[in-house]
Design an enzyme around this catalytic site. Structure first.
Site, PDB file in Angstrom:
ATOM      1  CB  VAL A   1      39.411  -5.860 -43.023  1.00  0.00           C
ATOM      2  CG1 VAL A   1      39.604  -4.421 -43.492  1.00  0.00           C
ATOM      3  CG2 VAL A   1      40.705  -6.647 -43.186  1.00  0.00           C
ATOM      4  N   PRO A   2      37.364  -4.451 -40.341  1.00  0.00           N
ATOM      5  CG  PRO A   2      37.576  -3.162 -38.384  1.00  0.00           C
ATOM      6  CD  PRO A   2      38.345  -4.079 -39.304  1.00  0.00           C
ATOM      7  CB  CYS A   3      35.246  -2.285 -44.542  1.00  0.00           C
ATOM      8  SG  CYS A   3      34.198  -3.689 -44.903  1.00  0.00           S
ATOM      9  CG  PHE A   4      31.256  -2.478 -39.626  1.00  0.00           C
ATOM     10  CD1 PHE A   4      30.933  -1.772 -38.467  1.00  0.00           C
ATOM     11  CD2 PHE A   4      32.023  -3.627 -39.511  1.00  0.00           C
ATOM     12  CE1 PHE A   4      31.359  -2.208 -37.220  1.00  0.00           C
ATOM     13  CE2 PHE A   4      32.453  -4.075 -38.261  1.00  0.00           C
ATOM     14  CZ  PHE A   4      32.121  -3.353 -37.119  1.00  0.00           C
ATOM     15  NE  ARG A   5      34.794  -1.418 -35.465  1.00  0.00           N
ATOM     16  CZ  ARG A   5      35.571  -2.316 -34.860  1.00  0.00           C
ATOM     17  NH1 ARG A   5      36.879  -2.314 -35.085  1.00  0.00           N
ATOM     18  NH2 ARG A   5      35.041  -3.215 -34.040  1.00  0.00           N
TER      19      ARG A   5
END
Length: 206
Positions: free
Chosen positions: A159-163
């Site tokens: 889950v690429p929450c840094f995006r």
């Protein structure tokens, strides 16, 4: 998959589930989700066959009924949202499992789950705002909930929450994503340019 034992074993293979016979009748064996106690799989014998009741998305409800004669509007349940599967040997095991899995997914749906699924859709090299993720998750008003969910992200590898950035393209504070500079580093590795703690949404926004 034609026996009750096989079906119940598959139902119990999903996370946080348990079996129950709530009607003081052993013919009705349910698999529920812990916490909410919602049932996603009902099993019972009727007319010589093991039957299953599973929750179904209305978009798929009629597809399954039209594809297999052994999939019917649910016995004893809301026929708009539930189907009955008759285990008469005519439905491939993969499709039985798929219908059970869909039922589990529907019953375990939560705002956080919808948020994580929305974040997974952000392509590499792009960013989205909290408001956009809230909208993708079904409710634009829950932008704050997006922030809370992302800071509790249980699976950062997938889950690429840094995006996700704020409405101005600004990155999160040092407490997120592993400390100061971590989000910027991940975005740069992703091919997203960061200038003074901010991403150009016109260039990199979804």
């Amino acid at each position: 998959m034609q026996t009750r034992e096989e079906v119940l074993a598959y139902g119990l293979s999903f996370p946080d589930t348990y079996q129950e016979a709530p009607f003081h009748d052993d013919n009705w064996q349910l698999v529920r989700v812990k916490g909410s106690k919602k049932a996603f799989l009902w099993t019972y014998e009727k007319d010589g066959y093991i039957n299953l009741n599973v929750k179904t998305d209305p978009q798929w409800r009629d597809f399954w009924r039209n594809t297999y004669a052994a999939v019917l509007p649910a016995y004893h349940q809301n026929k708009e949202h539930w189907n009955t599967i008759i285990l008469d040997g005519t439905i491939p095991e993969n499709d039985i499992k798929r219908m059970i899995a869909e039922s589990y997914d529907l019953v375990t749906d939560s705002p956080s789950k919808r948020i994580y699924e929305a974040v997974k859709k952000i392509p590499k090299g792009r960013v989205a705002t909290y408001g956009q993720i809230a909208e993708l998750a079904g409710d634009r008003k829950m932008a704050r909930a997006v922030g809370n969910a992302l800071h509790k992200n249980p699976d950062p590898d997938h889950v690429p929450c840094f995006r996700v950035v704020n409405a101005k393209g600004e990155l999160s504070g040092a407490f997120a994503f592993g400390g100061a500079g971590a989000q910027e580093k991940l975005l740069l590795e992703d091919g997203v340019e960061v200038v003074n703690g901010r991403v150009d949404l016109k260039k990199y926004g979804i």
